[in-house]
Scaffold this motif. Structure first.
Motif, short mmCIF file in Angstrom:
data_model
loop_
_atom_site.label_atom_id
_atom_site.label_comp_id
_atom_site.label_asym_id
_atom_site.label_seq_id
_atom_site.Cartn_x
_atom_site.Cartn_y
_atom_site.Cartn_z
N UNK A 1 7.16 1.42 6.30
CA UNK A 1 9.13 1.84 5.58
C UNK A 1 8.47 3.06 5.35
N UNK A 2 9.90 3.83 5.36
CA UNK A 2 9.87 5.31 5.15
C UNK A 2 10.33 5.00 3.46
N UNK A 3 11.46 3.80 2.71
CA UNK A 3 11.56 3.64 1.72
C UNK A 3 11.66 2.20 0.82
N UNK B 1 1.51 -1.03 0.14
CA UNK B 1 -0.01 0.01 0.21
C UNK B 1 0.81 1.26 -0.42
N UNK B 2 1.59 1.77 -1.11
CA UNK B 2 2.15 2.76 -0.91
C UNK B 2 1.77 4.20 -0.53
N UNK B 3 0.39 4.57 -0.65
CA UNK B 3 -0.11 5.51 0.36
C UNK B 3 0.10 5.40 1.37
N UNK B 4 -0.64 4.07 2.42
CA UNK B 4 0.53 4.02 3.86
C UNK B 4 1.16 3.80 4.49
N UNK B 5 2.11 3.51 2.92
CA UNK B 5 3.48 2.90 3.17
C UNK B 5 3.91 1.93 3.67
N UNK B 6 2.74 0.93 3.76
CA UNK B 6 2.89 -0.42 4.23
C UNK B 6 3.05 -1.78 3.45
N UNK C 1 10.20 4.73 -8.70
CA UNK C 1 9.26 4.21 -9.40
C UNK C 1 8.20 5.17 -9.98
N UNK C 2 6.76 4.43 -10.15
CA UNK C 2 5.61 6.23 -9.73
C UNK C 2 5.45 6.27 -8.52
N UNK C 3 5.37 5.41 -7.46
CA UNK C 3 4.54 5.91 -6.27
C UNK C 3 5.95 6.30 -5.64
N UNK C 4 5.33 7.74 -4.79
CA UNK C 4 6.20 7.99 -3.41
C UNK C 4 7.12 7.16 -2.75
N UNK C 5 8.12 6.94 -2.83
CA UNK C 5 9.34 6.63 -1.61
C UNK C 5 9.26 4.63 -2.00
N UNK C 6 9.13 4.59 -3.25
CA UNK C 6 9.18 2.70 -4.03
C UNK C 6 9.51 3.21 -4.61
N UNK C 7 11.51 2.73 -4.71
CA UNK C 7 12.51 2.31 -5.87
C UNK C 7 11.67 1.27 -6.40
N UNK C 8 12.84 0.69 -7.54
CA UNK C 8 12.88 -0.44 -8.54
C UNK C 8 14.15 -1.01 -8.96
N UNK C 9 15.15 -2.57 -8.78
CA UNK C 9 16.29 -2.03 -9.14
C UNK C 9 16.87 -3.89 -9.20
N UNK C 10 17.37 -4.21 -10.51
CA UNK C 10 17.55 -5.76 -11.12
C UNK C 10 16.65 -5.64 -11.93
N UNK C 11 16.45 -7.17 -12.30
CA UNK C 11 15.92 -7.95 -13.26
C UNK C 11 14.55 -7.01 -13.35
N UNK C 12 13.42 -6.56 -12.32
CA UNK C 12 12.50 -5.88 -13.02
C UNK C 12 12.12 -4.62 -12.55
#
Ligand code: FAD
Length: 407
Positions: A100-102, A84-89, A265-276
């Motif tokens: 999470x914070x990030x 849940x990116x809005x709740x950071x959960x 990513x398009x969600x704040x505080x969410x990042x992606x790396x590697x194959x995905x």
């Protein structure tokens, strides 16, 4: 205290933890990994580890104690199931949840499944994890087995080489006329084809696999009405990025999780790396998704800095390597630019000791060294600097490569 959560147990996840701590992050880090193992790298699983020449120390990045020693809490053997990116959960399959914070999504990719009759029989395997490699090793190490591989991509060809070296009979069934042509073109694919033929691999190109037969276990693979007997079948037909967590959370997904060059990513505080991650590459100004070891390594470091708010851009040249029989190869280049480029070679192609360049009419956009070593720095410099260079200079062995790259 800030809490960073990393989902994934591969090289991108492991490198991100390392870099967060190297850069002085003093908050909490939790790694959520579906597999039972601490983060690990996969290249040895089809090569030295499968062969029995390397142990788990060549695979596992750091033992569990290293994380416990104040670096991260490892939650292995548990998958993250909802975000849940809005709740950071983040919710985990054991019923617990983390805030999470990030958050880093480093969920990697999974082997593509073939909708093939008989694909779920015992004795039909795929190769992605340590456990897959262990199971395969148990069957191949003694030699004398008839292994049929479906697919001749990098993993298929590496498993073919390792299995053959262990004294097994190996047949490779491939839809395309030349193995690896999709990655390196027909002429370079033929180098790998000829190597495998010389080593006694039965390569069957341009075939359509119909089904796998057997009662309790796989006994044969049917192609063109003919049964190819098998003690063991390995399917290696590519991989698909593990995007479901992101997709269900409403994060933009397009051939992987879409990110900018700082791997946000398009969600704040969410990042992606590697194959995905399908990350914007600032040099070629388009998105690139790379399923390679070096990409996970570099992106893992870049994303950690990005999560810390430091300047970070994932702008390295895609790099790949493979080892098959006595052939070692490294390849650097931008696949979208290499597609229409002219191939120029320097050295002994028939003797499998050469460098191949992909030349776009002006400059080098890709380069591969085969059984020639210590040239990657020069090759990458040629590509990175995009300096005009002629095919004749590339071809001519009397033109010093280091000087050409430096000029
Ligand atoms: P992965 O290594 O795929 O790790 C992702 C992890 O995340 C997995 O453990 C997965 O279980 C976990 N995960 C997924 N979803 C969840 C979830 N919801 N919750 C918790 N955990 C989750 N590349 C090269 O350049 N050269 C090579 O020679 C080479 N050889 C290879 C040989 C094999 C057999 C394989 C399989 C790959 C090889 N590669 C090679 C590719 C390279 O290993 C990958 O590019 C690299 O593993 C990608 O790392 P990653 O961290 O992005 O993802």
């Amino acid at each position: 205290m800030a809490h960073y959560v990393i989902v994934g147990g591969g090289l991108a996840a492991g490198t991100a933890v390392e870099t967060l701590r190297d850069e002085g992050f003093d908050g909490d880090v939790t790694v959520v990994a579906a597999e039972q193992h601490p983060p690990y790298q996969r290249p040895p699983l089809s090569k030295g580890y499968l062969q029995g020449e390397e142990g788990t120390d060549a695979v596992i990045l750091h033992p569990a104690d290293w994380y416990r020693d104040g670096r991260a809490e490892l939650r292995t053997g548990v998958a993250a199931i909802a975000l849940d990116p809005a709740a950071h959960r983040l919710e985990l399959e054991d019923g617990s949840s983390l805030t999470y914070d990030a958050l880093l999504l480093a969920t990697g990719s999974s082997p593509r499944r073939l909708p093939l009759e008989g694909a779920d029989l015992a004795g039909v395997r795929m190769l992605r994890t340590i456990d897959d490699s262990d199971a395969l090793a148990a069957e191949l190490r003694g030699g004398g087995k008839r292994l049929v591989l479906i697919g001749s991509g990098w993993i298929g060809m590496e498993v073919a080489a390792t299995a053959r070296s262990l004294g097994n009979e190996v047949t490779v069934l491939e839809r395309d006329p030349i193995p690896l042509a999709a990655a390196v073109g027909d002429e370079m694919g033929a180098v790998f084809r000829d190597l495998h033929l010389e080593k006694g691999v039965d390569l069957r190109p341009s075939v359509q696999v119909e089904r796998i037969t057997g009662s309790d276990r796989a006994e044969a693979v049917v192609v063109g009405g003919e049964e190819v007997p098998a003690d063991l079948v390995v399917i290696g037909v590519g991989a698909v990025p593990n995007v479901s967590l992101a997709e269900d959370a409403g994060i933009t997904v397009d051939n992987g999780i879409r990110t900018g060059s700082a791997l946000r990513t398009s969600a704040s505080d969410v990042y992606a790396a590697g194959d995905v991650a399908n990350a914007y590459h600032p040099v070629i100004q388009r998105h690139l998704r790379s399923e390679h070891w070096d990409n996970a390594l570099k992106a893992g470091a870049v994303v950690a800095r990005s999560m810390l708010g430091m300047p970070a851009s994932h702008d390295s040249i895609p790099y790949f390597y493979t080892d098959q029989f006595d052939l070692g190869m490294e390849l650097s280049g931008y696949p979208p630019l290499m597609k229409d480029a002219q191939l120029v070679t320097r050295g002994d192609v028939a003797g499998r000791e050469f460098i191949a360049f992909w030349h776009d009419g002006k400059r080098v956009v890709g380069a591969m060294n085969v059984n020639v070593w210590d040239v990657q720095d020069d090759l990458q410099k040629l590509i990175r600097d995009a300096k005009p260079v002629s095919p004749d200079e590339l071809r001519d062995e009397s033109v010093d490569l280091e000087r050409l790259a430096a000029s």
